[in-house]
Design an enzyme around this catalytic site. Structure first.
Site, short mmCIF file in Angstrom:
data_model
loop_
_atom_site.label_atom_id
_atom_site.label_comp_id
_atom_site.label_asym_id
_atom_site.label_seq_id
_atom_site.Cartn_x
_atom_site.Cartn_y
_atom_site.Cartn_z
N GLU A 217 11.29 -6.82 -5.22
CA GLU A 217 10.42 -7.53 -4.28
C GLU A 217 10.46 -9.04 -4.47
OE1 GLU A 217 9.52 -4.81 -5.93
OE2 GLU A 217 8.73 -3.34 -4.50
N LYS B 210 -3.61 1.91 3.94
CA LYS B 210 -2.75 2.94 4.52
C LYS B 210 -3.41 3.57 5.75
CE LYS B 210 0.46 6.43 2.92
NZ LYS B 210 0.97 7.12 1.73
N GLN C 46 -1.06 3.16 -7.67
CA GLN C 46 -0.47 1.92 -7.16
C GLN C 46 -1.48 1.04 -6.44
OE1 GLN C 46 3.24 2.98 -5.09
NE2 GLN C 46 4.31 2.71 -7.02
N MET D 8 18.70 -26.90 -19.73
CA MET D 8 17.67 -27.94 -19.67
C MET D 8 16.75 -27.87 -20.89
SD MET D 8 16.87 -30.60 -18.07
CE MET D 8 17.15 -30.80 -16.31
#
Lengths: 590, 177
Positions: free
Chosen positions: A78, A190, A141, A505
Site C-alpha cells: 500500500e 463495510k 483488521q 548521506m
C-alpha cells in the site's frame, strides 16, 4: 464472520453491475460501492492505485464492472499505492487516488499520506473499514484510521452509510485539490459499501464549503504594497517554490522575471519552475544548494518568496537568515505567513493570480549589476566542485557524471523522480531542467523508497514524457517490490540506481560531523539486475566510465521498463553543504 | 505568562475536538480549560479554550493553524480585558451532625453563591464567577470539609458591539434566538 452477518440481507438485493437504462426507466437504486464508482467517474478520475482486502471487497466487486472507465493499478504494497498516487498527482495536478483495505492496508499508507501533506500533494485515499456495528470493538483488521490520520491529512471523514457517499466524495476531491492541496482520507465502513442508497444516485461536484474558503485572488492592497517594495528594491531576490508549479504559474514567473530583471533561486521542490539555463536563474537554495544562491541571501535587500515555506533546509539558522532584507511572501496558506520568517508584505493568494496582479504594477528593470554578483560565486563553485565532479580523475564513476550525461542525453526534457539522499541532491544539482514541472521528489518528509512507486505513478500520469527515477541503493530496497507493478502494467519507467554500497548521506554526516564513525551505514547489496530480471524488468550494471554513455543510451532507447545500476564511488560527498543549524553563510565547499 | 482566551467557531462534526487539540499538542501548549456548546446558530459550535503563553506571536501562529482546519469557520483570540468571562464551580461540603454550621448568609451575600442541593449530611454549593472569585470562595470554605470541588472552565463573550457569529462566513443559518 463480519461479512456474513452484515452482508446477508443487502447482498441479495445487490444489482448485477451497471446496465444501460432506457431513458424513461425510473432511476436505479445502487449500492454504496457502486455509488463510489460513479462518484469517481463523475470526478474525472481515470486511474486508481490500490490493493484489495477484506473490508474493501464490496468496492472491488463494484470496480470489476467499471474496469472500462477506471484504470486500476494493482500495487505490491500500500505504501507503493500512496507514492504512486503522489507521483501521478504531482505531474497531472489532479488528485491521485488510492484504494486500500482497513487495518494494515491503511497503516501501510500512512507514510505516503504524511509525505503528501508536507509536500502539498492532492490525494484522495479511499480506505475500507469494518462494519458500523463493529466500530470500536477491536474487530479483525480494525484500526482507528480517522485517529491515526488526523494530524497528517488535510481532511478526513468516516462514511458509515451509503447515502453519504456522493456528497463526501465530492467534498474530498474539492478539499484535496483546492487551496493548498493535500491528502484527504475517506474511511468507508463495510456496511456503507454494501447497503443500497435510499434515493437514486445524484452527483454534484462540490463548489464551496462554508468553513473552508481558500483565498485565490489576493487583496489589492497587499499587491500594491508588495509592488512598491519590489519597485524600490536595489537587490531584490526571488525564491521560487513548489507553489509556482502547483498553480501552473511558470509562464507568469518567467514573464515577471524578464520584466523586472530580478534573479531567481528555486527551492528543491520549486526546481523546474524556471528553466535551469534561464539567464536570471541563479541556482537553488538550501543545505546542498548552489554557493551563490545561498551566500547572496545575506546581500539582498528584498526577498520575494513565492509559494514556498522557508523550510529549515532552506533557511539554515533562521535567526541569521535574510535579516537585512524586507520580505514579500506570496503564499496561499495563511498559516505559512510569519510562521518562520516575518513578512513585511504578505500576499495571501494563488501564485499565478498574484503574479498576474503584480505584473502591471512593477516597473521594468534589469538589475544587471546585482545579477552579475552571483557570477563570481558560480565561478568558484564551478572550479571547486563542478569540474572535479563531472570530469573526475577517480577510477570510479561519480554521481554527478551520471546526472550530467543524463541531462545532456535527454536534453533536460525528462521528468526526474528522485528518492532521498545524496543522489537526490546530485540530481537537483546536475540535471538541467528545461520543461516545467519536471522534478518529483520527496522534499518535506524525506521519504526513502519514494522514487520507484512515484516514478510509475508519474509515468502513468504523463504517458507522453520520459520518466527517469534516480534512486539510491538504500532507498531502492525499501520499495523494490513495485518492480512487480511496473512489469505487470508495462509502465516504461527507467530507473537508475546510483550504487555506492552505503547509506550515503548518513555516511557523509558521520564523516563530517561524527569523526568518521561509520555506524551502520554500509550495505551488503543484492544483485539488483538479477532481481529486476526476476520481476521481468530488463537491466544492466555499469561499472566503468567507458560504459556509461552506452548504458544510458541503451536504457533510454529500451522499449519498456528498464533498470540501470551504476556503481559509483563509495565515499563521495555532496558539496556545497550548509551544516545543519548553521547560518547559510557558513556554506562549505569542501 | 499571559492568559489568552480562544473562541473557535466550527461546524458540528465528530472528531473535531480531537483535530483542534492536536494542534495544541504539536506546539506543546497546555490547555487550561475548554468548553464546547452550540451557539445561537444551529449547527455552529463554539469552543472556548483558555491557555497561558508568554509569546503573543506564537499564539497568533496557533490561531492561524487552527483556522486551517476545514470545519473551522473563525478563530478569535482575546486578552482578559477584551472579554466578559465567567465559570461555574460546585462545592460538595460535608455537614454531618456536630460539624461546624454553614454560614448561609455570608455564602449568599458576600460570596454570591447558593446551596443548590441539600443531602442528608452534605450540601452542594454553586458559585459563579471568575477563577479568582472562585478560589477566594474556596479559601473561605476550607473551614469545612470539602468532599468534592469542580470547575466548569471559562465561557466568554467578546466586548464588541456585534456578536462574534456576525463575523462568520455568510450562509443560510437557522437561528435559535
Amino acid at each position: 464472520m463480519e461479512a456474513t452477518v452484515l452482508l446477508s440481507e443487502s447482498e441479495a438485493q445487490q444489482p448485477n453491475g451497471p446496465t444501460t437504462v432506457p431513458a424513461a426507466a425510473p432511476a436505479r437504486i445502487i449500492s454504496g460501492a457502486e455509488a463510489l464508482m460513479k462518484a469517481l467517474v463523475a470526478e474525472g478520475v481515470e486511474t486508481i492505485f490500490g490493493y484489495p482486502g477484506g473490508a474493501i471487497m464490496p468496492v472491488y466487486d463494484a470496480l470489476y464492472d467499471y474496469q472500462d472507465r477506471l484504470n486500476h493499478i494493482l500495487v505490491r504494497h500500500e505504501q507503493g499505492a500512496g507514492h504512486a498516487a503522489e507521483g501521478y498527482a504531482r505531474v497531472t495536478g489532479r488528485a491521485g487516488v488510492c484504494l486500500v483495505t482497513s487495518g494494515p492496508g491503511a497503516t501501510n499508507l500512512v507514510t505516503a499520506i504524511a509525505d503528501a501533506l508536507i509536500d502539498s500533494t492532492p490525494m484522495v485515499c479511499l480506505i475500507g473499514q469494518v462494519g458500523r456495528k463493529l466500530l470500536g470493538t477491536d474487530a479483525f483488521q480494525e484500526t482507528d484510521v480517522i485517529g491515526v490520520t488526523m494530524p497528517i491529512s488535510k481532511w478526513n471523514y468516516q462514511i458509515t452509510s451509503a447515502d453519504e457517499i456522493p456528497e463526501i466524495i465530492s467534498k474530498a476531491f474539492y478539499i484535496a485539490q483546492s487551496g493548498r492541496p493535500g491528502p484527504v482520507v475517506i474511511d468507508i465502513t463495510k456496511n456503507a459499501q454494501v447497503e443500497l442508497m435510499s434515493e437514486p444516485f445524484v452527483y454534484e461536484r462540490c463548489q464551496s464549503i462554508i468553513s473552508y474558503r481558500p483565498r485565490v485572488v489576493p487583496k489589492q492592497d497587499q499587491i500594491e504594497k508588495a509592488a512598491e517594495l519590489i519597485n524600490n528594491a536595489q537587490r531584490p531576490y526571488i525564491f521560487a517554490g513548489h507553489g509556482i508549479l502547483i498553480s501552473k504559474a511558470e509562464e507568469e514567473l518567467k514573464a515577471f522575471v524578464e520584466k523586472t530583471g530580478i534573479p531567481v533561486a528555486t527551492t528543491l521542490l520549486g526546481q523546474s519552475s524556471i528553466s535551469t539555463d534561464h539567464p536570471n536563474h541563479v541556482g537553488w537554495l538550501g543545505m546542498h544548494g548552489n554557493y551563490g544562491a545561498n551566500v547572496q541571501t545575506d546581500k539582498c535587500d528584498l526577498v520575494i518568496a513565492i509559494g514556498m515555506r522557508f523550510d529549515d533546509r532552506v533557511t539554515g539558522d533562521v535567526s541569521a537568515f535574510v535579516k537585512q532584507a524586507k520580505v514579500v511572501h506570496i503564499e496561499i496558506d495563511p498559516a505559512e505567513i510569519d510562521k518562520i520568517i516575518k513578512a513585511d508584505a504578505p500576499v495571501v493568494g494563488d501564485a499565478k493570480e498574484a503574479l498576474n496582479a503584480l505584473m502591471p504594477l512593477v516597473q521594468p528593470n534589469n538589475h544587471a549589476v546585482w545579477l552579475n554578483e552571483f557570477k563570481k560565486f558560480d565561478a568558484i563553485e564551478h572550479e571547486k566542485i563542478t569540474v572535479p565532479s563531472l570530469a573526475p580523475s577517480t577510477e570510479k564513476i561519480k554521481m554527478g557524471e551520471v546526472l550530467d550525461l543524463l541531462s545532456i542525453k535527454t536534453s533536460g526534457e525528462s521528468i526526474l523522480v528522485t528518492d532521498v539522499g545524496q543522489h537526490q541532491m546530485m540530481a537537483s544539482r546536475y540535471y538541467k531542467f528545461r520543461r516545467p514541472n519536471s522534478l518529483v521528489t520527496s522534499g518535506g518528509l524525506g521519504t526513502m523508497g519514494f522514487a520507484l512507486p512515484a516514478a510509475f505513478g508519474a509515468q502513468v500520469g504523463a504517458p507522453d514524457r520520459q520518466v527517469v527515477a534516480i534512486i539510491g541503493d538504500g532507498c531502492f530496497q525499501m520499495t523494490l517490490q513495485e518492480l512487480g507493478t511496473i512489469a505487470q502494467n508495462k509502465v516504461p519507467v527507467k530507473a537508475i540506481i546510483l550504487n555506492n554500497n552505503f547509506l550515503g548521506m548518513v555516511r557523509q554526516w558521520q564523516q563530517l560531523f561524527f569523526e568518521r564513525r561509520y555506524s551502520f551505514v554500509e550495505l551488503q547489496n543484492p544483485d539488483f539486475i538479477t532481481i529486476a530480471k526476476g520481476f521481468g524488468v530488463d537491466g544492466h550494471t555499469c561499472n566503468v566510465r567507458e560504459d556509461l554513455d552506452a548504458s544510458l543510451e541503451k536504457m533510454l532507447a529500451h522499449d519498456g521498463p528498464y533498470l540501470l545500476e551504476v556503481v559509483v564511488e563509495k565515499e563521495e560527498n555532496v558539496f556545497p553543504m550548509v551544516p545543519a543549524g548553521a547560518p547559510i553563510s557558513h556554506i562549505r565547499l569542501e | 505568562m499571559t492568559t489568552y482566551t480562544l473562541c473557535i467557531f466550527t461546524g458540528n462534526t465528530i472528531g473535531l475536538l480531537n483535530r483542534i487539540t492536536i494542534i495544541f499538542t504539536r506546539r506543546r501548549i497546555n490547555i487550561e480549560s475548554l468548553t464546547v456548546s452550540e451557539t445561537e446558530r444551529k449547527g455552529v459550535s463554539r469552543f472556548t479554550i483558555v491557555i497561558k503563553h508568554d509569546s503573543r506571536e506564537d499564539v497568533e501562529k496557533l490561531v492561524r493553524q487552527i483556522r486551517k482546519i476545514v470545519e473551522v469557520m473563525a478563530v478569535f483570540g482575546y486578552l482578559n480585558d477584551e472579554i466578559v468571562f465567567n465559570e461555574i464551580a460546585l462545592f460538595k461540603i460535608s455537614t454531618p451532625l456536630g460539624a461546624k454550621t454553614l454560614d448561609i448568609e455570608t455564602i449568599n451575600k458576600q460570596y454570591k453563591s447558593w446551596v443548590v442541593y441539600w443531602g442528608l449530611d452534605y450540601v452542594v454549593i454553586e458559585k459563579t464567577g471568575t477563577e479568582k472569585e472562585i478560589f477566594e470562595f474556596f479559601e473561605y470554605l476550607r473551614q469545612h470539609e470539602i468532599l468534592e470541588f469542580v470547575r466548569s472552565g471559562r465561557v466568554a463573550v467578546g466586548k464588541t458591539e456585534k456578536g462574534l457569529v456576525e463575523y462568520l462566513p455568510e450562509a443560510e443559518w437557522e437561528y435559535y434566538l
